[in-house]
Design a protein around this motif. Structure first.
Motif: not given
Lengths: 343, 462
Positions: A255, A260-263, B9, B43-45
């Motif tokens: 993950r 959350y990160d945009p990875e 998020l 950011s977009t997630i």
């Protein structure tokens, strides 16, 4: 290039791995996984606040190493610390209540996800600072050595910590003073979003550790059997008085870095490739094929773990928030014994 | 009946914008599937759903900004929502005596066979076929892409559902050498980029391995929103363009801390130079000051590359090539920004010809999509609309915008005397995250120097 997962594990299971031990390793990984999966939901619904770094994908490391520690051995972990805490004996209730910021949490709700401490379980915390746990582990091991205790301190850190001065200082002192530290470098390839090869000229971390004059080797961190085997060997050496040892555990987090990160720093294909080596599923395939465990065992384990997670969430929800008047308690000395904690 | 809500998020997130749904009403989803893309301040997630079932209703439209916790979709329980019926491909089509769906789902919606009805579907005989439960749209897409017949897979997911891994394993077992033309492989980067800039992947031509769509293909196909293909998509094209401009400008104003600089440039030398050059040329071959200013802007951008490129992932990515966006206002209202690629290598005459060409085609709506993508800096010329000075708004993710005001005779001090000189105010709007005013002033001074000595604009003049 980032590292690619090795496709197949062909090593036979060790003869001494009986059904009980297999189930114990399997169940521990499942506990960590399911605990964290629930945390994802609770974070999304804003029940858990703050930061949340998931260990999903790396469960074999904490599980395999803890399997070779005794209750009196100590553990120092990173901010990705849920797996270490649970595997070392912090109850799910205490861990989940900590996530919820409740007084019933293992750090009285003051630490949250990144700071799971439990003196009884000898878990000396997650640590929000990259590499911050290393000197702590060195100090714990120094105390144990000076007091001639037969304990080992397992210190978990990521490969990103290798870029920190504390890493080098602790490694040197531990080797110089023969401290009983098991350095467990969880090389999941990315320090947040920075691939190891982008920040380090020499990426073979076990070789670098050996340069400090300690036993060091690389381990397949996706294979709990391998981790277990390596930890057994290392712990035996350390207890025998040969000073610290270093394991470079090649692993992968499935993950995002934090919740959350945009990875953008890695491709989904790469993640999917590593998921074929899911430590839980690949171990299951092997033990099932060997006839050690069957589907009924799995169903039972999953059900037990689900109950345990449900119970922990219920416990955490029912917990109490610290009253405002305690805001400054344990921040400054109130004149009473600093060690007196009403837990 | 479950709900998908706007997830938190990050601890500091209070609301988020739905960028797009990854599912449609009627799709089966299972816990952990990506259900939507959500844009936060950072950011977009892609976000996941924690329910399993059928998407019964989408409550929020893409583009909407809603608070954390707002219900965004209703997820029906598979066993009650009536998503029962033969697989749309007929693979498991014996499922017969089911009552039709009870809720208001479009007729084409049922795409999965509910395994809870095994007797009706498969029977218990030795020739039992597995009713593949395709709960996940992603799995279904993957199966389609890999040309895997899911009816032949034994699912290992919850309730016997076919998981992504099952499909991948099946694909490897029956690995076909070539990828079919129908398949649309899209790299994650490309998918992300497409989501970011609003490109419909179904119209993108892939140039990657096996026709995979790569990021650059998406960029090439990018139209600044929907400007050029509006009729086909329905709706008033002017409204859609307005909405697209609104989104872009809103984003620019929200994300980009602008600074503006301006310089009054004496264009008398340019005027003389162009008059000489144009003498004896046919009208359609004559170069206008606009072309010279484009040339000067391109050269200045090449020599001050800090302003030429994109802001990407928290830092400026500068470009060696100057792809000059030229804002063209349409008579019907709205704007398009065709791009003159590699403008740094084009002469004044070439830029003039290119400018006439794109303006003419822009107004006919005949620009190619590739001509609308990839600008590294934009020039807006409102001088011909009679204003003295343009303080432009940067087109994200670019780093700067050059504004050209009206060319007019103005009093200027030359050699200690006030004279009427042809002049224009040239401005620079730049992203303060990427550069400071010092850099911006270098750019304007460079433009000024080039226009004061127009021979420098010629290829050999440098």
């Amino acid at each position: 290039m980032t590292e690619q997962p090795v496709e197949v594990m062909t090593d036979p299971l060790p003869a001494e791995l009986d059904a009980e031990r297999a189930e114990s390793l399997f169940a521990e990984m499942v506990r960590i996984r399911r605990f964290e999966e629930r945390c994802v939901e609770l974070y999304s619904s804003a029940d858990i606040r703050g930061f949340l770094h998931l260990y999903i994908g790396q469960e074999a490391v904490a599980t395999g190493v803890m399997a070779r520690l005794t209750p009196s051995d100590a553990v120092v972990a990173t901010y990705r610390d849920h797996g270490h805490a649970i595997a070392k004996g912090v109850t799910m209730r205490a861990a989940m209540a900590e996530m919820f910021g409740r007084v019933e949490g293992c750090s009285r709700g003051r630490g949250g996800s990144m700071h799971l401490f439990d003196a009884a379980a000898r878990v000396y915390g997650g640590n929000a600072i990259v590499g911050g746990g290393l000197p702590v582990a060195g100090g714990l091991a120094l105390a144990d050595r000076l007091q001639r205790r037969d304990t080992v301190t397992a210190c978990f850190f990521g490969e990103g910590a290798v870029a920190e001065g504390e890493f080098h200082e602790t490694m040197n002192l531990a080797a110089l003073w023969d401290l009983p530290v098991l350095f467990c470098c969880e090389n999941n390839q990315y320090a947040m979003g920075t691939a190891l090869h982008r920040s380090e000229a020499a990426t073979d971390l076990a070789v670098r550790a050996a340069g400090y004059g300690m036993a060091a080797w690389a381990v397949d961190g996706m294979d709990v059997v391998e981790v277990d085997r390596a930890a057994a060997r290392a712990v035996e050496m350390i207890r025998g008085g040969s000073g610290p040892a270093f394991l470079e555990l090649h692993t992968y987090r499935f993950r995002a870095h934090s919740m959350y990160d945009p990875e953008r720093y890695r491709d989904k294909e790469e993640v999917e490739l590593w998921k074929h080596r899911d430590p839980i599923e690949s171990f299951w395939t092997r033990v099932a094929a060997a006839g050690l465990l069957d589907d009924a065992d799995r169903v039972r384990v999953e059900a037990e773990v689900a109950d345990e997670v449900d119970d922990a969430v219920e416990f955490a929800r029912g917990g109490t928030l610290e009253p405002l008047e305690e805001l400054t308690r344990w921040v400054y000395s109130d004149g009473s014994s600093a060690l007196e904690v009403d837990r | 009946m479950g709900e998908f809500r706007m997830p938190s998020l990050g601890a500091d997130m209070e609301e988020g914008t739905l960028v797009e749904w990854a599912v449609d009403v009627g799709d089966q989803v299972s816990k952990g599937d990506i259900i939507a893309s959500v844009e936060t301040d950072k950011s977009t997630i892609e976000v996941e759903v924690f329910e399993s079932g059928t998407v019964a209703e989408l409550l929020v439209e893409p583009g909407a900004r809603v608070a954390v916790g707002t219900p965004m979709a209703r997820i029906g329980d598979s066993s009650t929502a009536g998503s029962v019926g033969p697989d749309s491909t007929g693979r498991s089509g014996e499922s017969p005596s089911e009552t039709p769906p009870v809720d208001a789902r479009p007729p084409e919606a049922p795409t999965a066979v509910r395994e809870e009805q095994p007797a009706a579907v498969v029977g218990d005989g030795p020739n039992r076929r597995h009713a593949s439960v395709l709960r996940s749209p992603l799995v279904r897409q993957l199966a389609e892409r890999l040309q895997v017949d899911t009816s032949r897979i034994r699912g290992t997911g919850p309730g016997g559902s076919v998981t992504r891994k099952d499909v991948e394993l099946a694909s490897r077992r029956t690995a076909t050498p070539a990828t079919s033309e129908r398949s649309r492989r899209v790299t994650p980067r490309a998918r992300r980029r497409a989501a970011e800039i609003g490109v419909d992947l179904s119209v993108v031509v892939g140039t990657g391995v096996a026709g995979a769509i790569r990021e650059q293909d998406v960029n090439a196909a990018a139209t600044p929103r929907d400007e050029t293909r509006t009729e086909a998509a329905g709706g008033s094209s002017a409204d859609r363009m307005r909405a697209a401009i609104a989104r872009t400008m809103e984003r620019s104003n929200r994300d980009i801390p602008h600074y503006h600089l301006s310089l009054m440039v004496d264009l008398e030398p340019l005027d003389d130079w162009l008059t000489d050059r144009n003498a004896g040329r046919r009208p359609q071959e004559r170069a206008l000051p606009a072309a010279a200013i484009l040339r000067a802007s391109a050269m200045a951008a090449a020599s001050v590359p800090e302003l030429n490129g994109e802001w990407r992932d928290g830092s400026a990515v500068t470009s060696q090539q100057v792809h000059l966006g030229v804002l063209v206002s349409l008579r019907s209202g709205g704007l398009v920004a065709p791009v003159l690629h590699d403008a740094q290598d084009r002469s004044v005459d070439e830029l003039m010809a290119a400018l006439l060409d794109v303006v003419e085609r822009a107004r006919r709506g005949a620009l190619r999509s590739s001509e609308l993508a990839g600008a590294t800096i934009t020039v807006t010329n409102l001088g011909d609309r009679g204003v003295d000075e343009v303080l432009g708004v940067i087109h994200p993710p670019q780093l700067a915008i050059v504004g050209v005001g009206k060319i007019a005779s103005r009093p200027m001090v030359v050699d200690g005397e006030v004279r009427a000189r042809k002049s224009a105010v040239i401005t620079l709007g730049a992203d303060h995250r990427a550069t400071d005013g010092r850099t911006g002033s270098r750019f304007l001074r460079r433009v000024d120097a080039l226009l004061r000595d127009p021979t420098l604009l010629e290829p050999n003049g440098r």
